[in-house]
Motif scaffolding. Structure first.
Motif, PDB file in Angstrom:
ATOM      1  N   ASN A 182       0.830  -1.206   0.000  1.00 53.53           N
ATOM      2  CA  ASN A 182       0.000   0.000   0.000  1.00 53.53           C
ATOM      3  C   ASN A 182       0.865   1.257   0.000  1.00 53.53           C
ATOM      4  O   ASN A 182       0.591   2.216  -0.740  1.00 53.53           O
ATOM      5  CB  ASN A 182      -0.943  -0.011   1.204  1.00 53.53           C
ATOM      6  CG  ASN A 182      -1.883   1.167   1.185  1.00 53.53           C
ATOM      7  OD1 ASN A 182      -2.677   1.310   0.266  1.00 53.53           O
ATOM      8  ND2 ASN A 182      -1.776   2.017   2.189  1.00 53.53           N
ATOM      9  N   ASN A 183       1.901   1.285   0.825  1.00 56.14           N
ATOM     10  CA  ASN A 183       2.769   2.464   0.899  1.00 56.14           C
ATOM     11  C   ASN A 183       3.525   2.689  -0.411  1.00 56.14           C
ATOM     12  O   ASN A 183       3.690   3.827  -0.853  1.00 56.14           O
ATOM     13  CB  ASN A 183       3.731   2.360   2.078  1.00 56.14           C
ATOM     14  CG  ASN A 183       3.032   2.533   3.408  1.00 56.14           C
ATOM     15  OD1 ASN A 183       1.866   2.914   3.468  1.00 56.14           O
ATOM     16  ND2 ASN A 183       3.730   2.239   4.489  1.00 56.14           N
ATOM     17  N   LEU A 184       3.978   1.604  -1.047  1.00 59.00           N
ATOM     18  CA  LEU A 184       4.645   1.737  -2.347  1.00 59.00           C
ATOM     19  C   LEU A 184       3.663   2.287  -3.390  1.00 59.00           C
ATOM     20  O   LEU A 184       4.018   3.169  -4.181  1.00 59.00           O
ATOM     21  CB  LEU A 184       5.205   0.394  -2.801  1.00 59.00           C
ATOM     22  CG  LEU A 184       6.473  -0.073  -2.104  1.00 59.00           C
ATOM     23  CD1 LEU A 184       6.750  -1.535  -2.422  1.00 59.00           C
ATOM     24  CD2 LEU A 184       7.664   0.791  -2.497  1.00 59.00           C
ATOM     25  N   HIS A 185       2.448   1.792  -3.367  1.00 61.59           N
ATOM     26  CA  HIS A 185       1.428   2.276  -4.305  1.00 61.59           C
ATOM     27  C   HIS A 185       1.165   3.771  -4.086  1.00 61.59           C
ATOM     28  O   HIS A 185       1.088   4.546  -5.050  1.00 61.59           O
ATOM     29  CB  HIS A 185       0.140   1.471  -4.150  1.00 61.59           C
ATOM     30  CG  HIS A 185      -0.972   1.962  -5.009  1.00 61.59           C
ATOM     31  ND1 HIS A 185      -1.040   1.724  -6.357  1.00 61.59           N
ATOM     32  CD2 HIS A 185      -2.052   2.726  -4.713  1.00 61.59           C
ATOM     33  CE1 HIS A 185      -2.115   2.307  -6.853  1.00 61.59           C
ATOM     34  NE2 HIS A 185      -2.755   2.913  -5.864  1.00 61.59           N
TER      35      HIS A 185
ATOM     36  N   ASP B  41       1.957   6.732  -6.719  1.00 62.26           N
ATOM     37  CA  ASP B  41       0.829   7.546  -7.156  1.00 62.26           C
ATOM     38  C   ASP B  41       1.119   9.038  -6.983  1.00 62.26           C
ATOM     39  O   ASP B  41       0.871   9.833  -7.903  1.00 62.26           O
ATOM     40  CB  ASP B  41      -0.429   7.148  -6.388  1.00 62.26           C
ATOM     41  CG  ASP B  41      -1.672   7.823  -6.917  1.00 62.26           C
ATOM     42  OD1 ASP B  41      -1.849   7.867  -8.153  1.00 62.26           O
ATOM     43  OD2 ASP B  41      -2.478   8.300  -6.097  1.00 62.26           O
ATOM     44  N   VAL B  42       1.653   9.439  -5.842  1.00 61.03           N
ATOM     45  CA  VAL B  42       1.910  10.872  -5.631  1.00 61.03           C
ATOM     46  C   VAL B  42       3.099  11.360  -6.463  1.00 61.03           C
ATOM     47  O   VAL B  42       3.132  12.533  -6.846  1.00 61.03           O
ATOM     48  CB  VAL B  42       2.061  11.242  -4.133  1.00 61.03           C
ATOM     49  CG1 VAL B  42       0.778  10.968  -3.379  1.00 61.03           C
ATOM     50  CG2 VAL B  42       3.223  10.548  -3.477  1.00 61.03           C
ATOM     51  N   ILE B  43       4.045  10.494  -6.761  1.00 59.33           N
ATOM     52  CA  ILE B  43       5.130  10.874  -7.680  1.00 59.33           C
ATOM     53  C   ILE B  43       4.534  11.202  -9.046  1.00 59.33           C
ATOM     54  O   ILE B  43       4.870  12.221  -9.658  1.00 59.33           O
ATOM     55  CB  ILE B  43       6.192   9.752  -7.778  1.00 59.33           C
ATOM     56  CG1 ILE B  43       7.011   9.691  -6.489  1.00 59.33           C
ATOM     57  CG2 ILE B  43       7.103   9.967  -8.983  1.00 59.33           C
ATOM     58  CD1 ILE B  43       7.902   8.462  -6.374  1.00 59.33           C
TER      59      ILE B  43
ATOM     60  N   LEU C 133       1.888  14.566   0.387  1.00 58.60           N
ATOM     61  CA  LEU C 133       1.823  13.611   1.496  1.00 58.60           C
ATOM     62  C   LEU C 133       1.798  14.389   2.801  1.00 58.60           C
ATOM     63  O   LEU C 133       2.454  15.424   2.911  1.00 58.60           O
ATOM     64  CB  LEU C 133       3.049  12.691   1.509  1.00 58.60           C
ATOM     65  CG  LEU C 133       3.232  11.692   0.375  1.00 58.60           C
ATOM     66  CD1 LEU C 133       4.629  11.087   0.443  1.00 58.60           C
ATOM     67  CD2 LEU C 133       2.181  10.603   0.441  1.00 58.60           C
ATOM     68  N   ARG C 134       1.089  13.869   3.784  1.00 58.76           N
ATOM     69  CA  ARG C 134       1.120  14.495   5.114  1.00 58.76           C
ATOM     70  C   ARG C 134       2.414  14.184   5.833  1.00 58.76           C
ATOM     71  O   ARG C 134       2.883  14.967   6.645  1.00 58.76           O
ATOM     72  CB  ARG C 134      -0.048  13.999   5.950  1.00 58.76           C
ATOM     73  CG  ARG C 134      -1.369  14.532   5.471  1.00 58.76           C
ATOM     74  CD  ARG C 134      -2.460  14.110   6.395  1.00 58.76           C
ATOM     75  NE  ARG C 134      -3.737  14.587   5.886  1.00 58.76           N
ATOM     76  CZ  ARG C 134      -4.879  14.334   6.444  1.00 58.76           C
ATOM     77  NH1 ARG C 134      -4.937  13.575   7.520  1.00 58.76           N
ATOM     78  NH2 ARG C 134      -5.988  14.805   5.923  1.00 58.76           N
ATOM     79  N   GLY C 135       2.959  13.026   5.555  1.00 54.94           N
ATOM     80  CA  GLY C 135       4.223  12.604   6.144  1.00 54.94           C
ATOM     81  C   GLY C 135       4.758  11.438   5.348  1.00 54.94           C
ATOM     82  O   GLY C 135       4.024  10.788   4.600  1.00 54.94           O
ATOM     83  N   MET C 136       6.044  11.185   5.493  1.00 58.20           N
ATOM     84  CA  MET C 136       6.655  10.088   4.764  1.00 58.20           C
ATOM     85  C   MET C 136       6.205   8.767   5.381  1.00 58.20           C
ATOM     86  O   MET C 136       6.322   8.565   6.583  1.00 58.20           O
ATOM     87  CB  MET C 136       8.189  10.206   4.833  1.00 58.20           C
ATOM     88  CG  MET C 136       8.910   9.245   3.923  1.00 58.20           C
ATOM     89  SD  MET C 136       8.488   9.394   2.172  1.00 58.20           S
ATOM     90  CE  MET C 136       8.828  11.121   1.857  1.00 58.20           C
TER      91      MET C 136
END
Length: 109
Positions: free
Chosen positions: A16-19, A23-25, A48-51
């Motif tokens: 999920n985090n990779l997706h 997506d935001v990139i 993103l709100r945070g990494m």
């Protein structure tokens, strides 16, 4: 099977985090006409709100793949900053070593 439940959960969060990062990139590129120079730019610019944390690696650190932009291909109407003529991040991957439960390497996800 019950012994693998915590690992399955971490793997689901990693996917999920990779997706989300990918997506935001892509959103950054679509909005601004260039890829971000650093993952932290995505937080600073409000994508993103945070990494996110890599739950397998155990840190907010990610491997990145850069692409060198061609200044001749940058549209004139883009807000591509002059100091951003260096490489941009086009992909991310986990820094975790080892194999997932399905036998694939985490770094290849």
């Amino acid at each position: 099977n019950l012994l693998n439940t915590p690992v399955r959960g971490k793997e689901a969060v990693l996917k999920n985090n990779l997706h989300t990062l990918r997506d935001v990139i892509d959103q950054h590129n679509a909005d601004k006409g260039y890829y971000p120079g650093a993952l932290e730019d995505l937080v600073g610019e409000g994508y993103l709100r945070g990494m996110p944390v890599d739950p397998i690696y155990g840190a907010k650190e990610w491997g990145v793949v850069y692409d060198e932009p061609d200044p001749d291909l940058i549209p004139a109407e883009t807000d591509f900053p002059e100091d951003q003529l260096g490489p941009g991040i086009i992909d991310v991957y986990s820094l975790a070593e080892g194999e997932s439960l399905d036998g694939s390497l985490y770094q290849e996800w």
